[in-house]
Design a protein around this motif. Structure first.
Motif, short mmCIF file in Angstrom:
data_model
loop_
_atom_site.label_atom_id
_atom_site.label_comp_id
_atom_site.label_asym_id
_atom_site.label_seq_id
_atom_site.Cartn_x
_atom_site.Cartn_y
_atom_site.Cartn_z
N SER A 104 47.73 46.75 44.02
CA SER A 104 47.60 47.15 45.41
C SER A 104 46.18 46.99 45.95
CB SER A 104 48.05 48.61 45.59
OG SER A 104 47.28 49.47 44.76
N ASP A 105 45.18 46.96 45.06
CA ASP A 105 43.79 46.82 45.51
C ASP A 105 42.95 46.18 44.42
OD1 ASP A 105 43.05 48.93 43.63
OD2 ASP A 105 43.84 50.34 45.09
N ASN A 106 41.70 45.83 44.77
CA ASN A 106 40.81 45.16 43.83
C ASN A 106 40.45 46.05 42.64
OD1 ASN A 106 40.76 42.83 45.33
ND2 ASN A 106 38.85 43.31 46.39
N GLU A 107 40.37 47.34 42.87
CA GLU A 107 39.98 48.26 41.79
C GLU A 107 41.01 48.25 40.66
OE1 GLU A 107 37.62 50.74 39.66
OE2 GLU A 107 37.10 49.90 41.62
N SER A 108 42.29 48.37 41.02
CA SER A 108 43.33 48.36 39.99
C SER A 108 43.47 46.98 39.36
CB SER A 108 44.67 48.80 40.59
OG SER A 108 45.03 47.97 41.68
N LYS A 109 43.24 45.93 40.14
CA LYS A 109 43.30 44.57 39.60
C LYS A 109 42.16 44.33 38.62
CE LYS A 109 43.90 39.81 41.18
NZ LYS A 109 44.01 38.91 42.37
N ALA A 110 40.99 44.81 38.96
CA ALA A 110 39.84 44.65 38.08
C ALA A 110 39.98 45.47 36.80
CB ALA A 110 38.56 45.05 38.81
N TYR A 113 40.37 43.82 33.32
CA TYR A 113 39.19 43.37 32.58
C TYR A 113 38.46 44.54 31.91
CZ TYR A 113 39.78 38.80 34.72
OH TYR A 113 40.28 37.58 35.11
N LYS A 114 38.51 45.69 32.53
CA LYS A 114 37.88 46.86 31.92
C LYS A 114 38.59 47.23 30.62
CE LYS A 114 34.89 50.29 31.98
NZ LYS A 114 35.28 50.99 30.76
N ARG A 115 39.90 47.16 30.62
CA ARG A 115 40.65 47.47 29.41
C ARG A 115 40.40 46.43 28.32
NH1 ARG A 115 44.14 49.23 33.55
NH2 ARG A 115 45.15 47.20 33.77
N ILE A 116 40.28 45.16 28.73
CA ILE A 116 39.95 44.11 27.76
C ILE A 116 38.56 44.34 27.17
CG2 ILE A 116 39.48 41.64 27.49
CD1 ILE A 116 41.63 41.11 29.57
N SER A 117 37.61 44.64 28.04
CA SER A 117 36.24 44.89 27.60
C SER A 117 36.18 46.06 26.62
CB SER A 117 35.34 45.17 28.81
OG SER A 117 34.03 45.49 28.39
N ASP A 118 36.88 47.12 26.94
CA ASP A 118 36.89 48.29 26.05
C ASP A 118 37.44 47.93 24.68
OD1 ASP A 118 35.87 49.83 28.07
OD2 ASP A 118 37.78 50.73 28.66
N LEU A 199 31.36 41.88 26.62
CA LEU A 199 30.42 41.79 27.74
C LEU A 199 30.92 40.80 28.79
CD1 LEU A 199 27.05 41.83 25.77
CD2 LEU A 199 28.06 43.69 27.12
N LYS A 200 31.56 39.72 28.35
CA LYS A 200 32.10 38.75 29.29
C LYS A 200 33.20 39.38 30.13
CE LYS A 200 32.19 34.46 30.80
NZ LYS A 200 31.02 33.85 31.46
N ALA A 201 34.10 40.14 29.49
CA ALA A 201 35.16 40.81 30.23
C ALA A 201 34.58 41.84 31.20
CB ALA A 201 36.12 41.49 29.26
N LEU A 202 33.50 42.50 30.78
CA LEU A 202 32.85 43.46 31.66
C LEU A 202 32.27 42.76 32.89
CD1 LEU A 202 32.23 46.49 31.82
CD2 LEU A 202 30.03 46.02 30.70
N TYR A 203 31.76 41.55 32.70
CA TYR A 203 31.25 40.75 33.81
C TYR A 203 32.37 40.44 34.81
CZ TYR A 203 30.05 36.45 36.31
OH TYR A 203 29.86 35.49 37.28
N TRP A 204 33.54 40.03 34.29
CA TRP A 204 34.67 39.72 35.18
C TRP A 204 35.17 40.98 35.87
CZ3 TRP A 204 35.38 35.13 36.87
CH2 TRP A 204 35.07 34.01 36.08
N LYS A 207 32.82 41.60 38.73
CA LYS A 207 32.95 40.55 39.73
C LYS A 207 34.23 40.74 40.55
CE LYS A 207 32.81 35.54 40.32
NZ LYS A 207 32.66 34.23 39.65
N GLU A 208 35.33 41.14 39.89
CA GLU A 208 36.60 41.29 40.61
C GLU A 208 36.62 42.53 41.46
OE1 GLU A 208 41.07 40.92 38.97
OE2 GLU A 208 39.77 39.15 38.93
#
Length: 210
Positions: A104-110, A113-118, A199-204, A207-208
């Motif tokens: 529904s929004d950029n925060e949930s879409k991003a 990547y936060k879960r991947i980074s973790d 770190l790469k996933a955190l970058y995405w 960015k998202e």
């Protein structure tokens, strides 16, 4: 049609790649994330071609995974790939009148990547102490390879001849390389890759969110 492709962290790039085949008239029928195998089928121009979206979530309980799938199905998105432990989850539109995105929004879409980074950074933190211990124990000291013969422990190896020598030599070589620090170096490389992926996933993620 079967295609093989690996995507590490960059979900948006994978979605764009899948969209390219959708626009060419191919429907995604199956996906195996561990092998990078994507199965497509050609459909007629009259058939509905659903858009595809990807999420990233892992579950400890099967019931939680089923509730997750049901939530998306109630919103018009059918789960077509992924398990509770693979992380990457694939969804396809059930009909043309469903919203174009599962978020529904950029925060949930991003948040994908936060879960991947973790996940990657947790692996890095878990294995870093082991890598340090291996280094302290001299497991990553490649200077040992300068004295290669000393790393072979088979009695009388260097006096053997012919097939007997080659059989004993080839059998022990992997162990000798391990004693020479190769395994320690490989292990360090894997641990640092975990950090890089995290770190790469955190970058995405950042960015998202923008």
């Amino acid at each position: 049609m079967v295609k093989y492709r690996f995507f590490i962290n960059n979900i948006s790039k994978e979605e764009e790649w899948l969209e390219k085949y959708r626009q060419q008239g191919y429907r995604l029928k199956s996906v195996q994330t561990l092998t990078g195998r994507y199965g497509f089928e050609k459909v007629s121009e009259q058939e509905f071609l659903p858009k595809l979206k990807i999420d990233y979530r892992m579950f400890g309980k099967e019931d939680d995974f089923k509730d997750y799938i049901a939530m998306f199905e109630d919103s018009g998105w059918k789960h077509i790939g992924g398990t509770k432990s693979t992380g990457v989850q694939y969804f396809a539109q059930s009909s043309a009148d469903v919203d174009d995105d599962i978020f529904s929004d950029n925060e949930s879409k991003a948040g994908r990547y936060k879960r991947i980074s973790d996940m990657w950074l947790e692996l890095f933190v878990c294995y870093l102490p082991i890598a340090v211990c291996m280094q302290i124990q001299d497991a990553g000291n490649l200077s040992k390879l300068l004295h290669l013969k000393e790393l072979y422990y088979t009695p009388g190896l260097w006096e053997m001849k012919g097939a007997a020598f080659w059989m004993a030599f080839l059998f022990e070589t992997p162990f000798a390389l391990g004693r020479g620090g190769i395994m320690g170096l490989i292990f360090w490389g894997i641990v640092l890759l975990y950090a890089w992926f995290g770190l790469k996933a955190l970058y995405w993620y950042r960015k998202e969110r923008e």
